[in-house]
Design an enzyme around this catalytic site. Structure first.
Site, PDB file in Angstrom:
ATOM      1  N   ARG A 114       0.849  -1.185   0.000  1.00 37.11           N
ATOM      2  CA  ARG A 114       0.000   0.000   0.000  1.00 37.11           C
ATOM      3  C   ARG A 114       0.889   1.241   0.000  1.00 37.11           C
ATOM      4  O   ARG A 114       1.667   1.474   0.927  1.00 37.11           O
ATOM      5  CB  ARG A 114      -0.910   0.009   1.236  1.00 37.11           C
ATOM      6  CG  ARG A 114      -1.808   1.229   1.261  1.00 37.11           C
ATOM      7  CD  ARG A 114      -2.693   1.314   2.481  1.00 37.11           C
ATOM      8  NE  ARG A 114      -3.347   2.612   2.450  1.00 37.11           N
ATOM      9  CZ  ARG A 114      -3.435   3.451   3.474  1.00 37.11           C
ATOM     10  NH1 ARG A 114      -2.939   3.105   4.652  1.00 37.11           N
ATOM     11  NH2 ARG A 114      -4.024   4.610   3.334  1.00 37.11           N
ATOM     12  N   HIS A 158      -3.135  10.906   0.431  1.00 43.34           N
ATOM     13  CA  HIS A 158      -2.614  10.710   1.776  1.00 43.34           C
ATOM     14  C   HIS A 158      -2.022  12.040   2.263  1.00 43.34           C
ATOM     15  O   HIS A 158      -0.829  12.136   2.566  1.00 43.34           O
ATOM     16  CB  HIS A 158      -1.574   9.596   1.800  1.00 43.34           C
ATOM     17  CG  HIS A 158      -1.382   8.970   3.157  1.00 43.34           C
ATOM     18  ND1 HIS A 158      -1.385   7.613   3.368  1.00 43.34           N
ATOM     19  CD2 HIS A 158      -1.182   9.532   4.374  1.00 43.34           C
ATOM     20  CE1 HIS A 158      -1.182   7.354   4.656  1.00 43.34           C
ATOM     21  NE2 HIS A 158      -1.058   8.520   5.285  1.00 43.34           N
ATOM     22  N   GLU A 203      -7.573   8.342   5.974  1.00 47.50           N
ATOM     23  CA  GLU A 203      -7.937   8.992   7.231  1.00 47.50           C
ATOM     24  C   GLU A 203      -8.457  10.428   7.063  1.00 47.50           C
ATOM     25  O   GLU A 203      -7.853  11.388   7.539  1.00 47.50           O
ATOM     26  CB  GLU A 203      -6.739   8.984   8.179  1.00 47.50           C
ATOM     27  CG  GLU A 203      -6.289   7.587   8.529  1.00 47.50           C
ATOM     28  CD  GLU A 203      -5.202   7.566   9.603  1.00 47.50           C
ATOM     29  OE1 GLU A 203      -4.728   8.639  10.015  1.00 47.50           O
ATOM     30  OE2 GLU A 203      -4.846   6.457  10.030  1.00 47.50           O
ATOM     31  N   ASN A 328      -7.803   1.606   9.460  1.00 45.61           N
ATOM     32  CA  ASN A 328      -6.537   1.910  10.130  1.00 45.61           C
ATOM     33  C   ASN A 328      -6.836   1.942  11.621  1.00 45.61           C
ATOM     34  O   ASN A 328      -7.628   2.772  12.078  1.00 45.61           O
ATOM     35  CB  ASN A 328      -6.003   3.287   9.722  1.00 45.61           C
ATOM     36  CG  ASN A 328      -5.598   3.373   8.262  1.00 45.61           C
ATOM     37  OD1 ASN A 328      -5.749   2.427   7.505  1.00 45.61           O
ATOM     38  ND2 ASN A 328      -5.072   4.514   7.867  1.00 45.61           N
ATOM     39  N   TYR A 330      -5.099   1.533  15.654  1.00 49.09           N
ATOM     40  CA  TYR A 330      -3.942   1.427  16.532  1.00 49.09           C
ATOM     41  C   TYR A 330      -4.330   1.237  18.002  1.00 49.09           C
ATOM     42  O   TYR A 330      -3.625   0.584  18.745  1.00 49.09           O
ATOM     43  CB  TYR A 330      -3.081   2.686  16.416  1.00 49.09           C
ATOM     44  CG  TYR A 330      -2.459   2.869  15.044  1.00 49.09           C
ATOM     45  CD1 TYR A 330      -1.169   2.432  14.795  1.00 49.09           C
ATOM     46  CD2 TYR A 330      -3.173   3.469  14.007  1.00 49.09           C
ATOM     47  CE1 TYR A 330      -0.590   2.586  13.545  1.00 49.09           C
ATOM     48  CE2 TYR A 330      -2.602   3.625  12.754  1.00 49.09           C
ATOM     49  CZ  TYR A 330      -1.312   3.191  12.520  1.00 49.09           C
ATOM     50  OH  TYR A 330      -0.747   3.326  11.272  1.00 49.09           O
ATOM     51  N   GLU A 396      -3.877  -0.222   7.930  1.00 48.24           N
ATOM     52  CA  GLU A 396      -2.767   0.184   8.796  1.00 48.24           C
ATOM     53  C   GLU A 396      -2.959  -0.390  10.188  1.00 48.24           C
ATOM     54  O   GLU A 396      -4.068  -0.382  10.727  1.00 48.24           O
ATOM     55  CB  GLU A 396      -2.653   1.712   8.955  1.00 48.24           C
ATOM     56  CG  GLU A 396      -2.102   2.459   7.775  1.00 48.24           C
ATOM     57  CD  GLU A 396      -1.952   3.947   8.078  1.00 48.24           C
ATOM     58  OE1 GLU A 396      -1.751   4.311   9.263  1.00 48.24           O
ATOM     59  OE2 GLU A 396      -2.035   4.742   7.131  1.00 48.24           O
TER      60      GLU A 396
END
Length: 490
Positions: A114, A158, A203, A328, A330, A396
């Site tokens: 990616r 991005h 995002e 994504n 985390y 991600e």
């Protein structure tokens, strides 16, 4: 990469709070799924094992071969914006060293990569004629990936908006949606004969919030109206970009990579539970429901249509039946209801009255993000349940640990191995419970420029010496290579 939304809410639309003692002690917040580390976990056949990168964070060559200035070029060149005065002018020099990076991917047994296209590299003024040297760079990269049997998984935006378009109003300006569609069409015509999998945005909540509301990222504005209008323009652009790609290649697989975080209540009170749904709305649905349902989430107190610049017919323009949802993720977010006094003190909370903070119970990475693999399970299963089991790509997930070479020259980053092991175990459980997950992309292939943090945080599976640009695969990269080759965890 993600910018840490819950960790970056000092003021403005939503108020920040520290995690309360109730949130730390609440039994309801303990991990619900127990992962057996000794079990052998298989992943589906043809599962994609990849890594993710972003153009500004790795390419360098910021004005080479006709590339135009981006908002991140301007922002990073402004004194005081980036830690240690760092910039992406050189970064990992991937514009010149992409063949070395391809060798890393092959050594890690990846079958998906990616990466993002720099809009100002291919359209320096944001519109008008293409820069052939910029287009050729990405064309060569795609050809080399295909030759290596690695899927080119392309992100079209991005965060590096051409500065010329920012000067014309940026994302709060509705016309930017049309300029984006033109750029998408250019890349579809240039690469669509070889690229079948695309992400329109990375995002959008992060770059609209931190770029236009709290000002910590490019272009550095501080306006709730700019944030709201930018949000709506991006939703319009998502629909327009989707249609532009599908018009060129109906079989193209088109999605977006959205920053998501499993939201949990600080306490078991009904007020905090309602606040958690509001947090879920803004964190996870603000750019997903307009695409899939053609509407903004109903959990909003009310929709400020005039402030957002919503016009008749925009519902149809926003709609984009995405072929997959990129996640994504985390960490998790702890939500609580603001008191009456807090709401009076923060009048901008009229849109979404909720306090959000990062979790504080699990172990921390070197940039102080909580490691909480349960969050990935919860998020994947909720999106699967609420949106009729869409295809999902984990676009991600990763961790900042700043381990460097030891006396033996090897980077022993056991904590990163354990992070990915636990998050992949959580993902495997979500798949076992019915989620249609097609791939996992570790952030990141390389240590790189981490936005406002500069080069102070290392997320890569490969270590980069930023003085010499030498790449060295870390222990985590070698571990990931075995996982990818075997298509399983042991």
């Amino acid at each position: 990469m993600t910018a840490g939304i819950a960790a970056a809410l000092p003021a403005g639309l939503f108020s920040a709070c520290s995690v309360s003692s109730n949130a730390r002690a609440n039994p309801a917040l303990q991990p619900k799924v127990q992962f057996d580390a000794s079990s052998r976990i298989e992943f589906p056949k043809n599962f994609f094992w990849g890594t993710s990168t972003a153009a500004y964070q790795i390419e360098g060559a910021w004005k080479a071969d006709g590339k135009g200035e981006s908002i991140w070029d301007r922002f990073a060149h402004t004194s005081g914006k980036i830690k240690n005065g760092d910039s992406g002018d050189v970064a990992c020099d991937c514009y010149h060293r992409w063949r070395e990076d391809l060798a890393l991917m092959r050594a890690m047994n990846l079958n998906s990569y990616r990466f993002s296209i720099s809009w100002p590299r291919v359209k320096p003024s944001g519109s008008g004629p293409a820069n052939s040297k910029g287009v050729d760079y990405y064309s060569r990269l795609v050809d080399a990936l295909l030759e290596a049997r690695i899927r080119p998984f392309v992100t079209l935006y991005h965060w590096d908006l051409p500065q010329v378009l920012e000067d014309a109003g940026g994302w709060p300006n509705r016309d930017t949606a049309s300029r984006f569609a033109d750029y998408v069409e250019l890349m579809g015509r240039s690469l669509g004969d070889r690229v079948s999998d695309w992400m329109l945005f990375n995002e959008p909540l992060a770059f609209t919030y931190q770029g236009y509301l709290d000002g910590t990222h490019a272009p550095g504005r501080n306006s709730v109206i700019d944030f709201l209008r930018a949000s709506h323009t991006v939703n319009l652009a998502q629909g327009a970009g989707f249609r532009a790609l599908k018009a060129l290649q109906s079989s193209a697989r088109v999605g977006s990579a959205l920053s998501m975080s499993a939201c949990e209540p600080a306490t078991n009170s009904e007020e905090d539970k309602r606040a958690t749904e509001r947090a879920h709305t803004i964190t996870n649905l603000w750019f997903l429901e307009p695409a899939l349902k053609g509407q903004y989430p109903e959990a909003l107190a009310f929709l400020p249509e005039a402030a957002m610049g919503i016009k008749s017919g925009d519902v149809d323009k926003m709609r984009a039946p995405l072929d997959f949802v990129g996640i994504n993720l985390y960490y998790r977010t702890i939500a609580s209801a603001p008191s009456a006094m807090e709401r009076l003190a923060h009048l901008q909370e009229w849109l979404l009255p909720v306090k959000m903070a990062p979790g504080g119970q699990g172990p921390k990475t070197d940039n102080r993000w909580e490691v909480w693999p349960q969050a990935l399970y919860e998020m994947v299963t909720r999106i699967s349940r609420d949106f009729n089991r869409p295809q999902i790509e984990i676009t991600e997930s990763g961790c900042a640990y700043n381990d460097g070479p030891g006396t033996d020259g090897v980077i022993h980053d056991a904590r990163r191995i354990e992070y990915h092991r636990q998050y992949l175990q959580a993902l495997a459980h979500a798949i076992a419970d019915g989620a249609d997950v097609r791939g996992y992309h570790a952030w990141s292939l390389l240590d790189n420029f981490e936005w406002a943090e500069g080069f102070s945080q290392r997320f890569g599976l490969a270590y980069v010496d930023f003085k010499t640009q030498q790449r060295t695969i870390k222990d985590s990269g070698r571990w990931y290579a075995k996982v990818a080759a075997d298509n399983r965890l042991v």
